[in-house]
Design a protein around this motif. Structure first.
Motif, PDB file in Angstrom:
ATOM      1  N   GLU A  56       0.848  -1.204   0.000  1.00 35.52           N
ATOM      2  CA  GLU A  56       0.000   0.000   0.000  1.00 35.52           C
ATOM      3  C   GLU A  56       0.889   1.262   0.000  1.00 35.52           C
ATOM      4  OE1 GLU A  56      -4.219   0.762   2.326  1.00 35.52           O
ATOM      5  OE2 GLU A  56      -2.606  -0.171   3.397  1.00 35.52           O
ATOM      6  N   ILE A  57       1.934   1.212   0.809  1.00 32.59           N
ATOM      7  CA  ILE A  57       2.864   2.351   0.908  1.00 32.59           C
ATOM      8  C   ILE A  57       3.556   2.562  -0.449  1.00 32.59           C
ATOM      9  CG2 ILE A  57       5.057   3.143   1.948  1.00 32.59           C
ATOM     10  CD1 ILE A  57       3.026   3.281   4.123  1.00 32.59           C
ATOM     11  N   ASP A  58       4.059   1.458  -1.032  1.00 35.22           N
ATOM     12  CA  ASP A  58       4.783   1.558  -2.305  1.00 35.22           C
ATOM     13  C   ASP A  58       3.916   2.201  -3.375  1.00 35.22           C
ATOM     14  OD1 ASP A  58       6.872   0.339  -1.109  1.00 35.22           O
ATOM     15  OD2 ASP A  58       6.682  -1.586  -2.143  1.00 35.22           O
ATOM     16  N   SER A  59       2.659   1.804  -3.393  1.00 31.98           N
ATOM     17  CA  SER A  59       1.779   2.346  -4.430  1.00 31.98           C
ATOM     18  C   SER A  59       1.460   3.817  -4.139  1.00 31.98           C
ATOM     19  CB  SER A  59       0.556   1.429  -4.525  1.00 31.98           C
ATOM     20  OG  SER A  59      -0.587   2.145  -4.674  1.00 31.98           O
ATOM     21  N   ALA A  60       1.262   4.150  -2.863  1.00 31.02           N
ATOM     22  CA  ALA A  60       0.957   5.548  -2.512  1.00 31.02           C
ATOM     23  C   ALA A  60       2.121   6.482  -2.825  1.00 31.02           C
ATOM     24  CB  ALA A  60       0.599   5.642  -1.032  1.00 31.02           C
ATOM     25  N   VAL A  61       3.350   5.978  -2.644  1.00 35.25           N
ATOM     26  CA  VAL A  61       4.536   6.811  -2.887  1.00 35.25           C
ATOM     27  C   VAL A  61       4.527   7.371  -4.323  1.00 35.25           C
ATOM     28  CG1 VAL A  61       7.067   6.676  -3.188  1.00 35.25           C
ATOM     29  CG2 VAL A  61       6.014   5.827  -1.097  1.00 35.25           C
ATOM     30  N   ASN A  62       3.985   6.580  -5.253  1.00 32.15           N
ATOM     31  CA  ASN A  62       3.917   7.029  -6.650  1.00 32.15           C
ATOM     32  C   ASN A  62       3.009   8.232  -6.837  1.00 32.15           C
ATOM     33  OD1 ASN A  62       5.606   5.005  -7.657  1.00 32.15           O
ATOM     34  ND2 ASN A  62       3.905   3.544  -7.624  1.00 32.15           N
ATOM     35  N   ASP A  63       2.094   8.429  -5.883  1.00 33.45           N
ATOM     36  CA  ASP A  63       1.138   9.545  -6.009  1.00 33.45           C
ATOM     37  C   ASP A  63       1.593  10.775  -5.229  1.00 33.45           C
ATOM     38  OD1 ASP A  63      -0.540   7.849  -7.428  1.00 33.45           O
ATOM     39  OD2 ASP A  63      -1.453   7.072  -5.589  1.00 33.45           O
ATOM     40  N   VAL A  64       2.760  10.676  -4.622  1.00 33.32           N
ATOM     41  CA  VAL A  64       3.221  11.774  -3.771  1.00 33.32           C
ATOM     42  C   VAL A  64       4.338  12.545  -4.451  1.00 33.32           C
ATOM     43  CG1 VAL A  64       4.238  12.373  -1.536  1.00 33.32           C
ATOM     44  CG2 VAL A  64       2.708  10.431  -1.706  1.00 33.32           C
ATOM     45  N   ASP A  65       4.158  13.866  -4.444  1.00 39.90           N
ATOM     46  CA  ASP A  65       5.234  14.714  -4.954  1.00 39.90           C
ATOM     47  C   ASP A  65       5.613  15.683  -3.836  1.00 39.90           C
ATOM     48  OD1 ASP A  65       6.986  15.864  -6.840  1.00 39.90           O
ATOM     49  OD2 ASP A  65       5.538  17.487  -7.184  1.00 39.90           O
ATOM     50  N   ILE A  66       6.852  15.594  -3.380  1.00 40.23           N
ATOM     51  CA  ILE A  66       7.313  16.487  -2.308  1.00 40.23           C
ATOM     52  C   ILE A  66       8.290  17.487  -2.927  1.00 40.23           C
ATOM     53  CG2 ILE A  66       8.524  16.616  -0.068  1.00 40.23           C
ATOM     54  CD1 ILE A  66       6.276  14.759   0.405  1.00 40.23           C
ATOM     55  N   THR A  67       8.076  18.745  -2.654  1.00 40.54           N
ATOM     56  CA  THR A  67       9.025  19.763  -3.119  1.00 40.54           C
ATOM     57  C   THR A  67       9.342  20.719  -1.967  1.00 40.54           C
ATOM     58  OG1 THR A  67       7.154  21.016  -3.984  1.00 40.54           O
ATOM     59  CG2 THR A  67       8.409  19.757  -5.583  1.00 40.54           C
ATOM     60  N   ILE A  68      10.459  21.417  -2.131  1.00 48.24           N
ATOM     61  CA  ILE A  68      10.941  22.302  -1.071  1.00 48.24           C
ATOM     62  C   ILE A  68      11.101  23.706  -1.655  1.00 48.24           C
ATOM     63  CG2 ILE A  68      12.985  22.769   0.395  1.00 48.24           C
ATOM     64  CD1 ILE A  68      11.471  20.264   1.229  1.00 48.24           C
ATOM     65  N   GLU A  69      10.692  24.669  -0.857  1.00 42.30           N
ATOM     66  CA  GLU A  69      10.955  26.070  -1.236  1.00 42.30           C
ATOM     67  C   GLU A  69      11.459  26.789  -0.007  1.00 42.30           C
ATOM     68  OE1 GLU A  69       7.802  28.322  -3.061  1.00 42.30           O
ATOM     69  OE2 GLU A  69       7.384  26.670  -4.444  1.00 42.30           O
ATOM     70  N   TYR A  70      12.084  27.935  -0.204  1.00 42.93           N
ATOM     71  CA  TYR A  70      12.539  28.727   0.948  1.00 42.93           C
ATOM     72  C   TYR A  70      11.809  30.059   0.935  1.00 42.93           C
ATOM     73  CZ  TYR A  70      15.763  25.089   1.962  1.00 42.93           C
ATOM     74  OH  TYR A  70      16.263  23.866   2.307  1.00 42.93           O
ATOM     75  N   ILE A  71      11.099  30.345   2.025  1.00 41.86           N
ATOM     76  CA  ILE A  71      10.397  31.622   2.142  1.00 41.86           C
ATOM     77  C   ILE A  71      10.991  32.347   3.345  1.00 41.86           C
ATOM     78  CG2 ILE A  71       8.157  32.764   2.490  1.00 41.86           C
ATOM     79  CD1 ILE A  71       6.857  30.351   1.045  1.00 41.86           C
ATOM     80  N   ASP A  72      11.528  33.535   3.138  1.00 43.42           N
ATOM     81  CA  ASP A  72      12.255  34.281   4.184  1.00 43.42           C
ATOM     82  C   ASP A  72      13.299  33.397   4.854  1.00 43.42           C
ATOM     83  OD1 ASP A  72      10.714  36.512   3.685  1.00 43.42           O
ATOM     84  OD2 ASP A  72       9.184  35.964   5.153  1.00 43.42           O
ATOM     85  N   GLY A  73      13.980  32.588   4.072  1.00 43.32           N
ATOM     86  CA  GLY A  73      15.059  31.745   4.591  1.00 43.32           C
ATOM     87  C   GLY A  73      14.592  30.507   5.328  1.00 43.32           C
ATOM     88  N   GLU A  74      13.263  30.303   5.442  1.00 44.67           N
ATOM     89  CA  GLU A  74      12.745  29.131   6.161  1.00 44.67           C
ATOM     90  C   GLU A  74      12.304  28.069   5.163  1.00 44.67           C
ATOM     91  OE1 GLU A  74      12.250  28.553   9.568  1.00 44.67           O
ATOM     92  OE2 GLU A  74      13.317  30.429  10.011  1.00 44.67           O
ATOM     93  N   GLN A  75      12.691  26.813   5.438  1.00 47.81           N
ATOM     94  CA  GLN A  75      12.293  25.729   4.556  1.00 47.81           C
ATOM     95  C   GLN A  75      10.772  25.499   4.621  1.00 47.81           C
ATOM     96  OE1 GLN A  75      14.492  21.801   4.459  1.00 47.81           O
ATOM     97  NE2 GLN A  75      12.581  21.027   5.237  1.00 47.81           N
ATOM     98  N   GLN A  76      10.157  25.415   3.472  1.00 46.78           N
ATOM     99  CA  GLN A  76       8.729  25.104   3.377  1.00 46.78           C
ATOM    100  C   GLN A  76       8.598  23.805   2.585  1.00 46.78           C
ATOM    101  OE1 GLN A  76       6.391  27.366   4.767  1.00 46.78           O
ATOM    102  NE2 GLN A  76       8.223  28.466   5.455  1.00 46.78           N
ATOM    103  N   VAL A  77       7.750  22.910   3.070  1.00 45.23           N
ATOM    104  CA  VAL A  77       7.588  21.626   2.393  1.00 45.23           C
ATOM    105  C   VAL A  77       6.214  21.580   1.740  1.00 45.23           C
ATOM    106  CG1 VAL A  77       7.732  19.123   2.635  1.00 45.23           C
ATOM    107  CG2 VAL A  77       9.020  20.593   4.189  1.00 45.23           C
ATOM    108  N   PHE A  78       6.218  21.239   0.474  1.00 45.58           N
ATOM    109  CA  PHE A  78       4.972  21.149  -0.287  1.00 45.58           C
ATOM    110  C   PHE A  78       4.657  19.695  -0.612  1.00 45.58           C
ATOM    111  CE2 PHE A  78       3.976  25.601  -1.308  1.00 45.58           C
ATOM    112  CZ  PHE A  78       5.149  26.212  -0.860  1.00 45.58           C
ATOM    113  N   LEU A  79       3.416  19.324  -0.327  1.00 43.35           N
ATOM    114  CA  LEU A  79       2.938  17.978  -0.623  1.00 43.35           C
ATOM    115  C   LEU A  79       1.931  18.121  -1.764  1.00 43.35           C
ATOM    116  CD1 LEU A  79       2.293  14.956   0.043  1.00 43.35           C
ATOM    117  CD2 LEU A  79       0.754  15.819   1.825  1.00 43.35           C
TER     118      LEU A  79
END
Ligand code: DC
Length: 226
Positions: A56-79
């Protein structure tokens, strides 16, 4: 060529607080890899995926896109395009992240993203497997640890300060459980890289640790720049 600093160690050793300060002082980008495992966990929790069902996890991982941005020097994580940074530090998310970070599909996806970030900027990256797996060529590797008692006391005081009702022994047993899971999984378990410098912060204040680390980093940098 970019410079990478790898900081690994168990939960509650102060990695993120310290890594953030180091990054600021050195003008490097701070990369919190635990936040990526937590973002993945938010997805699993939202979709009712069971942590013990690898298929179930393996299949779900294919649907997940994680990206990172920096706003005012702070890491923001996008799902999948949504900023989930504010949702990452809950107990529920931490527990799911701890249980699902053992799977190859989860780690492969996130390690790829972590390595990519290190090719773009000079990074201070913290996690469990940065020195051993993600960035084996980091010019400076530090294994930051503290006794279970010291880590429990820090967490207990932090929660008390926020007026959260908590029990010392319960926190201690949670920390021990998390240590066990992190250190005993098959893929990329938490361990000190052979060329990492061990720093036990049980009896040290934050600024003292930061100063010690800056000294270590500067001397390592002189070695690589030679
Ligand atoms: O550092 P943290 O508590 O935010 O990490 C959350 C979980 O993610 C933790 O239980 C271990 C896992 N993790 C990992 O396996 N590898 C990393 N590089 C970072 C975190």
């Amino acid at each position: 060529m970019n410079y990478s600093i790898a900081i690994d160690g168990p939960a509650g050793a102060g990695k993120s607080t310290i890594a953030k300060k180091i990054a600021k002082k050195m003008n490097y980008v701070y990369v919190d890899t635990g936040a990526m495992y937590r973002a993945m966990a938010v997805y699993f929790n939202r979709h009712g995926i069971h942590a013990d069902n690898e298929k179930e996890i393996d299949s779900a991982v294919n649907d997940v896109d994680i990206t990172i941005e920096y706003i005012d020097g702070e890491q923001q994580v996008f799902l999948n395009g949504e900023n989930v940074t504010a949702l990452l530090r809950t107990e529920e998310t931490g527990k799911m992240a701890s249980k699902t970070s053992k799977y190859a599909s989860v780690r492969t996806k996130l390690v790829e993203l972590q390595r990519k970030l290190a090719t773009i900027s000079n990074v201070v990256m913290d996690g469990r497997d940065i020195g051993t797996t993600v960035l084996p060529d980091a010019f400076c590797k530090i294994y930051l640890t503290a006794s279970v008692e010291a880590r429990t006391t820090r967490r207990y005081n932090e929660l008390k300060q926020k007026s959260v009702i908590c029990d010392f022994n319960e926190i201690k047993s949670d920390i021990e459980k998390r240590d066990y899971e992190d250190m005993n999984r098959k893929i990329s378990p938490l361990k000190q890289a052979e060329d990492a410098i061990l720093l036990d912060t049980s009896n040290m204040g934050i600024e003292e640790v930061v100063d010690r680390m800056i000294t270590i980093i500067q001397s390592k940098k002189l070695e690589v720049d030679k």
